[in-house]
Write an enzyme that holds these catalytic residues in place. Structure first.
Site, mmCIF file in Angstrom:
data_model
loop_
_atom_site.group_PDB
_atom_site.id
_atom_site.type_symbol
_atom_site.label_atom_id
_atom_site.label_comp_id
_atom_site.label_asym_id
_atom_site.label_seq_id
_atom_site.Cartn_x
_atom_site.Cartn_y
_atom_site.Cartn_z
ATOM 1 N N HIS A 65 -59.179 2.852 115.848
ATOM 2 C CA HIS A 65 -60.148 2.194 116.710
ATOM 3 C C HIS A 65 -60.680 3.167 118.019
ATOM 4 O O HIS A 65 -60.382 2.587 119.106
ATOM 5 C CB HIS A 65 -59.668 0.703 117.276
ATOM 6 C CG HIS A 65 -60.358 0.012 118.214
ATOM 7 N ND1 HIS A 65 -61.534 -0.674 117.892
ATOM 8 C CD2 HIS A 65 -60.450 -0.181 119.693
ATOM 9 C CE1 HIS A 65 -62.136 -0.880 118.747
ATOM 10 N NE2 HIS A 65 -61.401 -0.816 119.961
ATOM 11 N N MET B 150 -64.776 -9.346 121.943
ATOM 12 C CA MET B 150 -63.633 -9.070 121.712
ATOM 13 C C MET B 150 -62.624 -10.081 121.585
ATOM 14 O O MET B 150 -61.640 -10.475 120.818
ATOM 15 C CB MET B 150 -62.983 -8.145 122.919
ATOM 16 C CG MET B 150 -61.621 -8.009 122.534
ATOM 17 S SD MET B 150 -61.243 -6.939 120.978
ATOM 18 C CE MET B 150 -59.933 -7.952 120.010
ATOM 19 N N GLY C 53 -58.697 -12.077 128.214
ATOM 20 C CA GLY C 53 -57.568 -13.069 127.998
ATOM 21 C C GLY C 53 -58.002 -14.375 128.058
ATOM 22 O O GLY C 53 -57.716 -15.416 127.556
ATOM 23 N N ARG D 61 -62.415 0.392 130.121
ATOM 24 C CA ARG D 61 -63.341 1.740 130.217
ATOM 25 C C ARG D 61 -64.445 1.304 131.382
ATOM 26 O O ARG D 61 -64.858 0.154 131.163
ATOM 27 C CB ARG D 61 -64.029 2.125 128.936
ATOM 28 C CG ARG D 61 -62.845 2.686 128.129
ATOM 29 C CD ARG D 61 -63.838 3.688 127.007
ATOM 30 N NE ARG D 61 -64.519 3.143 126.136
ATOM 31 C CZ ARG D 61 -65.214 3.572 125.150
ATOM 32 N NH1 ARG D 61 -65.836 4.682 125.401
ATOM 33 N NH2 ARG D 61 -66.016 2.838 124.411
ATOM 34 N N ASP E 117 -64.445 -4.052 115.169
ATOM 35 C CA ASP E 117 -65.133 -3.171 114.728
ATOM 36 C C ASP E 117 -65.850 -3.762 113.397
ATOM 37 O O ASP E 117 -66.945 -3.488 112.691
ATOM 38 C CB ASP E 117 -64.341 -2.053 114.236
ATOM 39 C CG ASP E 117 -63.643 -1.168 115.402
ATOM 40 O OD1 ASP E 117 -64.441 -0.891 116.325
ATOM 41 O OD2 ASP E 117 -62.584 -0.860 115.343
ATOM 42 N N ARG F 285 -61.713 5.944 125.331
ATOM 43 C CA ARG F 285 -60.438 5.034 125.399
ATOM 44 C C ARG F 285 -59.167 5.878 125.570
ATOM 45 O O ARG F 285 -58.176 5.287 126.331
ATOM 46 C CB ARG F 285 -60.241 4.241 123.988
ATOM 47 C CG ARG F 285 -61.471 3.473 123.532
ATOM 48 C CD ARG F 285 -61.329 2.855 122.330
ATOM 49 N NE ARG F 285 -62.509 1.747 121.856
ATOM 50 C CZ ARG F 285 -63.600 2.205 121.228
ATOM 51 N NH1 ARG F 285 -63.771 3.507 121.273
ATOM 52 N NH2 ARG F 285 -64.647 1.223 121.061
ATOM 53 N N ASN G 279 -56.316 -1.039 124.582
ATOM 54 C CA ASN G 279 -56.439 0.694 124.345
ATOM 55 C C ASN G 279 -55.742 1.656 125.042
ATOM 56 O O ASN G 279 -55.257 1.143 126.180
ATOM 57 C CB ASN G 279 -58.010 0.661 124.705
ATOM 58 C CG ASN G 279 -58.926 0.410 123.501
ATOM 59 O OD1 ASN G 279 -58.560 0.611 122.148
ATOM 60 N ND2 ASN G 279 -60.122 -0.460 123.944
ATOM 61 N N ALA H 231 -53.672 -12.795 129.967
ATOM 62 C CA ALA H 231 -54.373 -13.901 129.812
ATOM 63 C C ALA H 231 -55.451 -14.235 130.859
ATOM 64 O O ALA H 231 -56.394 -15.077 130.614
ATOM 65 C CB ALA H 231 -53.592 -15.110 129.651
HETATM 66 N N1 LIG Z 1 -58.833 -3.569 120.446
HETATM 67 C C1 LIG Z 1 -59.974 -3.678 120.769
HETATM 68 O O1 LIG Z 1 -61.124 -3.876 119.877
HETATM 69 C C2 LIG Z 1 -60.639 -3.762 122.216
HETATM 70 C C3 LIG Z 1 -59.857 -3.508 123.166
HETATM 71 N N2 LIG Z 1 -60.189 -3.708 124.490
HETATM 72 C C4 LIG Z 1 -58.915 -3.341 125.550
HETATM 73 O O2 LIG Z 1 -58.402 -4.631 125.948
HETATM 74 C C5 LIG Z 1 -57.769 -4.260 127.474
HETATM 75 C C6 LIG Z 1 -58.380 -5.269 128.272
HETATM 76 O O3 LIG Z 1 -59.612 -5.409 128.522
HETATM 77 P P1 LIG Z 1 -60.391 -6.506 129.733
HETATM 78 O O4 LIG Z 1 -59.520 -7.851 129.294
HETATM 79 O O5 LIG Z 1 -61.753 -6.207 129.591
HETATM 80 O O6 LIG Z 1 -59.420 -6.060 130.850
HETATM 81 P P2 LIG Z 1 -59.298 -6.980 132.323
HETATM 82 O O7 LIG Z 1 -58.933 -5.735 133.428
HETATM 83 O O8 LIG Z 1 -60.729 -7.747 132.630
HETATM 84 O O9 LIG Z 1 -58.328 -7.653 132.025
HETATM 85 C C7 LIG Z 1 -56.664 -7.137 131.836
HETATM 86 C C8 LIG Z 1 -55.935 -7.938 132.310
HETATM 87 O O10 LIG Z 1 -54.698 -7.515 131.938
HETATM 88 C C9 LIG Z 1 -53.778 -7.816 133.130
HETATM 89 N N3 LIG Z 1 -52.673 -7.025 133.487
HETATM 90 C C10 LIG Z 1 -52.508 -5.775 133.923
HETATM 91 N N4 LIG Z 1 -51.225 -5.335 133.756
HETATM 92 C C11 LIG Z 1 -50.474 -6.304 133.072
HETATM 93 C C12 LIG Z 1 -49.224 -6.321 132.558
HETATM 94 N N5 LIG Z 1 -48.207 -5.430 132.918
HETATM 95 N N6 LIG Z 1 -48.744 -7.433 132.195
HETATM 96 C C13 LIG Z 1 -49.829 -8.540 132.094
HETATM 97 N N7 LIG Z 1 -51.053 -8.465 132.427
HETATM 98 C C14 LIG Z 1 -51.547 -7.277 132.763
HETATM 99 C C15 LIG Z 1 -54.522 -7.800 134.521
HETATM 100 O O11 LIG Z 1 -54.072 -8.481 135.548
HETATM 101 C C16 LIG Z 1 -55.907 -8.330 133.818
HETATM 102 O O12 LIG Z 1 -55.934 -9.786 134.092
HETATM 103 C C17 LIG Z 1 -58.432 -2.898 127.881
HETATM 104 O O13 LIG Z 1 -57.544 -1.943 127.710
HETATM 105 C C18 LIG Z 1 -59.626 -2.607 126.879
HETATM 106 O O14 LIG Z 1 -59.713 -1.326 126.590
HETATM 107 C C19 LIG Z 1 -61.205 -4.235 124.926
HETATM 108 C C20 LIG Z 1 -62.338 -4.604 124.104
HETATM 109 C C21 LIG Z 1 -62.172 -4.220 122.529
HETATM 110 O O1 LIG Z 2 -65.079 0.294 123.839
HETATM 111 C C1 LIG Z 2 -64.045 -0.002 124.692
HETATM 112 O O2 LIG Z 2 -63.602 0.566 125.795
HETATM 113 C C2 LIG Z 2 -63.658 -1.324 124.491
HETATM 114 C C3 LIG Z 2 -63.316 -1.393 122.874
HETATM 115 O O3 LIG Z 2 -62.277 -1.009 122.319
HETATM 116 C C4 LIG Z 2 -64.422 -1.956 122.205
HETATM 117 O O4 LIG Z 2 -65.203 -2.614 122.625
HETATM 118 O O5 LIG Z 2 -64.374 -1.556 120.817
#
Ligand SMILES: NC(=O)C1=CN([C@@H]2O[C@H](COP(=O)(O)OP(=O)(O)OC[C@H]3O[C@@H](n4cnc5c(N)ncnc54)[C@H](O)[C@@H]3O)[C@@H](O)[C@H]2O)C=CC1
Ligand SMILES: O=C([O-])CC(=O)C(=O)O
Length: 346
Positions: A209, A260, A46, A113, A182, A119, A151, A41
């Site tokens: 995805h 997102m 988050g 990434r 998407d 991914r 991801n 979060a």
């Molecule tokens: N499904 C989708 O369409 C999308 C997925 N993503 C994915 O979402 C994920 C997060 O992205 P961001 O928020 O930009 O990264 P970020 O690095 O800014 O935030 C991730 C957070 O997760 C926390 N974290 C790490 N390990 C943890 C654990 N064991 N328990 C709880 N929290 C933990 C970190 O402390 C950090 O605050 C990435 O894997 C990214 O690729 C991102 C964009 C779109």
């Molecule tokens: O591209 C990434 O790594 C994050 C993601 O899943 C998206 O933006 O769709």
């Protein structure tokens, strides 16, 4: 070290209670109490997701969990004068409290990434994070709906499924890979090309995805527009590369976070409406599926009181989409199998 639980006011009993919450657009009928937990979060996704869920009148309790920085985020969000009680949890020993009584758990925990990465390059770090969070969900809120954002979604959803199966808690109706971004992108890009109002656009996006596993079905897009084949190809590629477009623009500072968070909030809201018995709530999501021969697949899903009410079929596909579907299957199959293998070996 800041280990204390931050609460805007004491979190009430987690039992589902009916309360009268008159809200514009939601009627004045009784709205049940619903607890939503966000794991990760304090991250790029988050934080804005916590903000958007705090603005959702269907949420009564908002639990914000991260391994760092949650007290500040929770204190900040908790001052917003909307319905939900906010609590921040940090460190593993507070994870159980964060999860207990949750109706929905949203997981954006994990690394994003950087330019040049796929991914799947995130698998080594994020697979372990998702595995341990899934084990905690199985223990503390086995009946919760899980919205997986971390991801690679094509592998993290199968990992969670395997961990839940091992714990004896797997319910295929309650595990969702969030592919809403998407759809959000496909709608935006289509609206620009077709010159139709974006708020009226609907485009199903199926498959998975990542890259070519993302298959937007522009032949089913509404409002209808007679786009040329080359326009459809361009829109398809742009949707598939949407994540990479943001990763490159951010130049090392992460991936999509704001769009997102918006997409995650839309999908969580749809799950809440489904739980509350609102009829005909349909969103695309990556779920256990028999729509193709693959065990998980994204397609339109009708959401209900138990999570997935119905996984909808693909509908009529154009020749271009049929080709795309066959092309994506080997990659999606390999990603699913990689997740299953990891969950069972490590
Ligand atoms: N499904 C989708 O369409 C999308 C997925 N993503 C994915 O979402 C994920 C997060 O992205 P961001 O928020 O930009 O990264 P970020 O690095 O800014 O935030 C991730 C957070 O997760 C926390 N974290 C790490 N390990 C943890 C654990 N064991 N328990 C709880 N929290 C933990 C970190 O402390 C950090 O605050 C990435 O894997 C990214 O690729 C991102 C964009 C779109
Ligand atoms: O591209 C990434 O790594 C994050 C993601 O899943 C998206 O933006 O769709």
């Amino acid at each position: 070290m800041l280990r204390s639980i931050i609460r805007s006011s004491s979190v009430k009993s987690q039992q589902v209670k009916q309360v009268l919450v008159p809200r514009r657009g939601y009627g004045s009928e009784s709205v049940p109490e619903r607890k939503v937990a966000i794991l990760g979060a304090a991250g790029g996704i988050g934080q804005p997701l916590a903000l958007l869920m705090k603005l959702n009148p269907l949420v009564s309790n908002l639990a914000l969990y991260d391994i760092a920085n949650t007290p500040g985020v929770a204190a900040d969000v908790s001052h917003i004068n909307t319905r939900s009680q906010v609590a921040g949890y940090m460190s593993e020993e507070q994870l159980g409290q964060a999860l207990e009584g949750s109706d929905i758990v949203i997981i954006p925990a994990g690394v994003p990434r950087k330019p040049g990465m796929t991914r799947d390059d995130l698998f080594n770090i994020n697979a372990g994070i998702v595995k341990s969070l899934s084990a905690a969900i199985a223990k503390y809120c086995p009946n919760a709906i899980v919205n997986m954002i971390s991801n690679p979604v094509n592998s993290t959803v199968p990992i969670a499924a395997e961990i839940f199966k091992k714990a004896g808690t797997f319910n295929e109706k309650k595990l969702f890979g969030v592919t809403t971004l998407d759809v959000v992108r496909a709608k935006t890009f289509y609206s620009g090309k077709a010159e139709v109002p974006v708020e009226e656009v609907n485009v199903p996006v199926v498959g998975g995805h990542a890259g070519i596993t993302i298959l937007p079905l522009f032949s089913q897009a509404t409002p209808k527009a007679n786009l040329r084949d080359e326009d459809i190809k361009y829109l398809t590629k742009r949707t598939q590369d949407g994540g990479t477009e943001v990763v490159e623009a951010k130049a090392g500072k992460g991936s999509a976070t704001l769009s997102m968070a918006y997409a995650g909030a839309i999908f969580a809201d749809a799950c809440l409406k489904g739980l509350n018995g609102v009829p005909d709530v349909v969103e695309c999501s990556f779920v256990q599926s028999s729509v193709t021969e693959l065990p998980f697949f994204a397609s339109k899903v009708r959401l209900g009181k138990e999570g997935v009410e119905e996984v909808l079929g693909l509908g009529p596909l154009s020749e271009f989409e049929k080709e795309g579907l066959e092309l994506l299957k080997p990659e999606l199959k390999a990603s699913i199998e990689k997740g299953i293998k990891f969950a069972n070996e490590s």
